[in-house]
Design an enzyme around this catalytic site. Sequence first.
Site, mmCIF file in Angstrom:
data_model
loop_
_atom_site.group_PDB
_atom_site.id
_atom_site.type_symbol
_atom_site.label_atom_id
_atom_site.label_comp_id
_atom_site.label_asym_id
_atom_site.label_seq_id
_atom_site.Cartn_x
_atom_site.Cartn_y
_atom_site.Cartn_z
ATOM 1 N N HIS A 17 0.806 -1.206 -0.076
ATOM 2 C CA HIS A 17 -0.011 -0.011 -0.093
ATOM 3 C C HIS A 17 0.674 1.159 -0.104
ATOM 4 O O HIS A 17 0.621 2.024 -0.487
ATOM 5 C CB HIS A 17 -0.963 0.061 1.221
ATOM 6 C CG HIS A 17 -2.002 -1.016 1.122
ATOM 7 N ND1 HIS A 17 -1.923 -2.020 2.563
ATOM 8 C CD2 HIS A 17 -2.938 -1.365 0.477
ATOM 9 C CE1 HIS A 17 -3.190 -2.535 2.099
ATOM 10 N NE2 HIS A 17 -3.613 -2.463 1.024
ATOM 11 N N SER A 128 -2.640 -7.716 2.955
ATOM 12 C CA SER A 128 -2.761 -7.524 4.343
ATOM 13 C C SER A 128 -3.365 -9.079 4.984
ATOM 14 O O SER A 128 -2.888 -9.374 6.110
ATOM 15 C CB SER A 128 -4.159 -6.794 4.499
ATOM 16 O OG SER A 128 -3.914 -5.319 3.874
HETATM 17 P P1 ADP Z 1 -9.640 -3.781 -0.975
HETATM 18 O O1 ADP Z 1 -10.474 -4.513 0.082
HETATM 19 O O2 ADP Z 1 -10.251 -2.602 -1.354
HETATM 20 O O3 ADP Z 1 -9.200 -4.692 -1.973
HETATM 21 P P2 ADP Z 1 -7.117 -3.622 0.174
HETATM 22 O O4 ADP Z 1 -6.554 -2.795 1.395
HETATM 23 O O5 ADP Z 1 -6.724 -5.032 0.246
HETATM 24 O O6 ADP Z 1 -8.498 -3.279 -0.049
HETATM 25 O O7 ADP Z 1 -6.367 -3.021 -1.138
HETATM 26 C C1 ADP Z 1 -6.607 -1.500 -1.546
HETATM 27 C C2 ADP Z 1 -5.991 -1.379 -2.832
HETATM 28 O O8 ADP Z 1 -4.329 -1.876 -2.494
HETATM 29 C C3 ADP Z 1 -6.438 -2.256 -3.998
HETATM 30 O O9 ADP Z 1 -6.145 -1.682 -5.242
HETATM 31 C C4 ADP Z 1 -5.104 -3.400 -3.873
HETATM 32 O O10 ADP Z 1 -4.927 -4.170 -5.273
HETATM 33 C C5 ADP Z 1 -3.958 -2.817 -3.500
HETATM 34 N N1 ADP Z 1 -2.878 -3.308 -2.962
HETATM 35 C C6 ADP Z 1 -2.818 -4.223 -1.916
HETATM 36 N N2 ADP Z 1 -1.565 -4.849 -1.557
HETATM 37 C C7 ADP Z 1 -0.850 -4.221 -2.681
HETATM 38 C C8 ADP Z 1 0.548 -4.838 -3.178
HETATM 39 N N3 ADP Z 1 1.398 -5.510 -2.456
HETATM 40 N N4 ADP Z 1 1.027 -4.214 -4.280
HETATM 41 C C9 ADP Z 1 0.192 -3.176 -4.973
HETATM 42 N N5 ADP Z 1 -1.221 -2.921 -4.723
HETATM 43 C C10 ADP Z 1 -1.617 -3.262 -3.532
#
Ligand code: ADP
Length: 163
Positions: A17, A128
Amino acid sequence: MKFAIYPGSFDPTTNGHMDIILRAARFVDRLVVGVLENPYKTPVFTTEERVEQLKQLTSDIPNVEVMTFNGLTVDFARSIGANLIIRGLRAVTDFEYEFQMALTNRNLANEIETLFIPTSAHCLYLSSSVVKEIALFGGNIDDKVPVIIRDALQAKYKDRRIK
Ligand code: ADP
């Protein structure tokens, strides 16, 4: 003005993130990280905790703010006047869902564009949920999350740890 939101659960914020936030902040004028209050998910961290963590982690990036939202992402974007939605893309497994969301959001709000940022190689398999699972079993997450998140997760799981 390029005014973007970066919506997500951030339960908790990972280096993946942070990588997206830092890179997005470089090419938009203003970036609001939107922490979703999702009634269907039981998060490890409360909304207030997740917002506070992200505020600390982004305090030295001048064009980044943190807010909470519930309901539709496009409604949140509209309510604050943002015209871009930033999403991160990892492996192809993200693609189908993210593409569907982007098209749905475009259908709901034609004036708001979704912008995908490909993950950095070292964050490819970082999520996460993976981080929470490792932390629950007492594994090392030092290279996966910022220090304040590591400490907060360890504190959360201290009494719950499965031996
Ligand atoms: P959601 O439940 O909306 O998917 P997340 O917190 O899991 O919420 O993810 C938020 C955003 O961050 C999403 O677009 C996800 O693809 C991106 N994201 C999460 N982990 C990574 C990572 N390791 N690299 C790039 N983008 C990520």
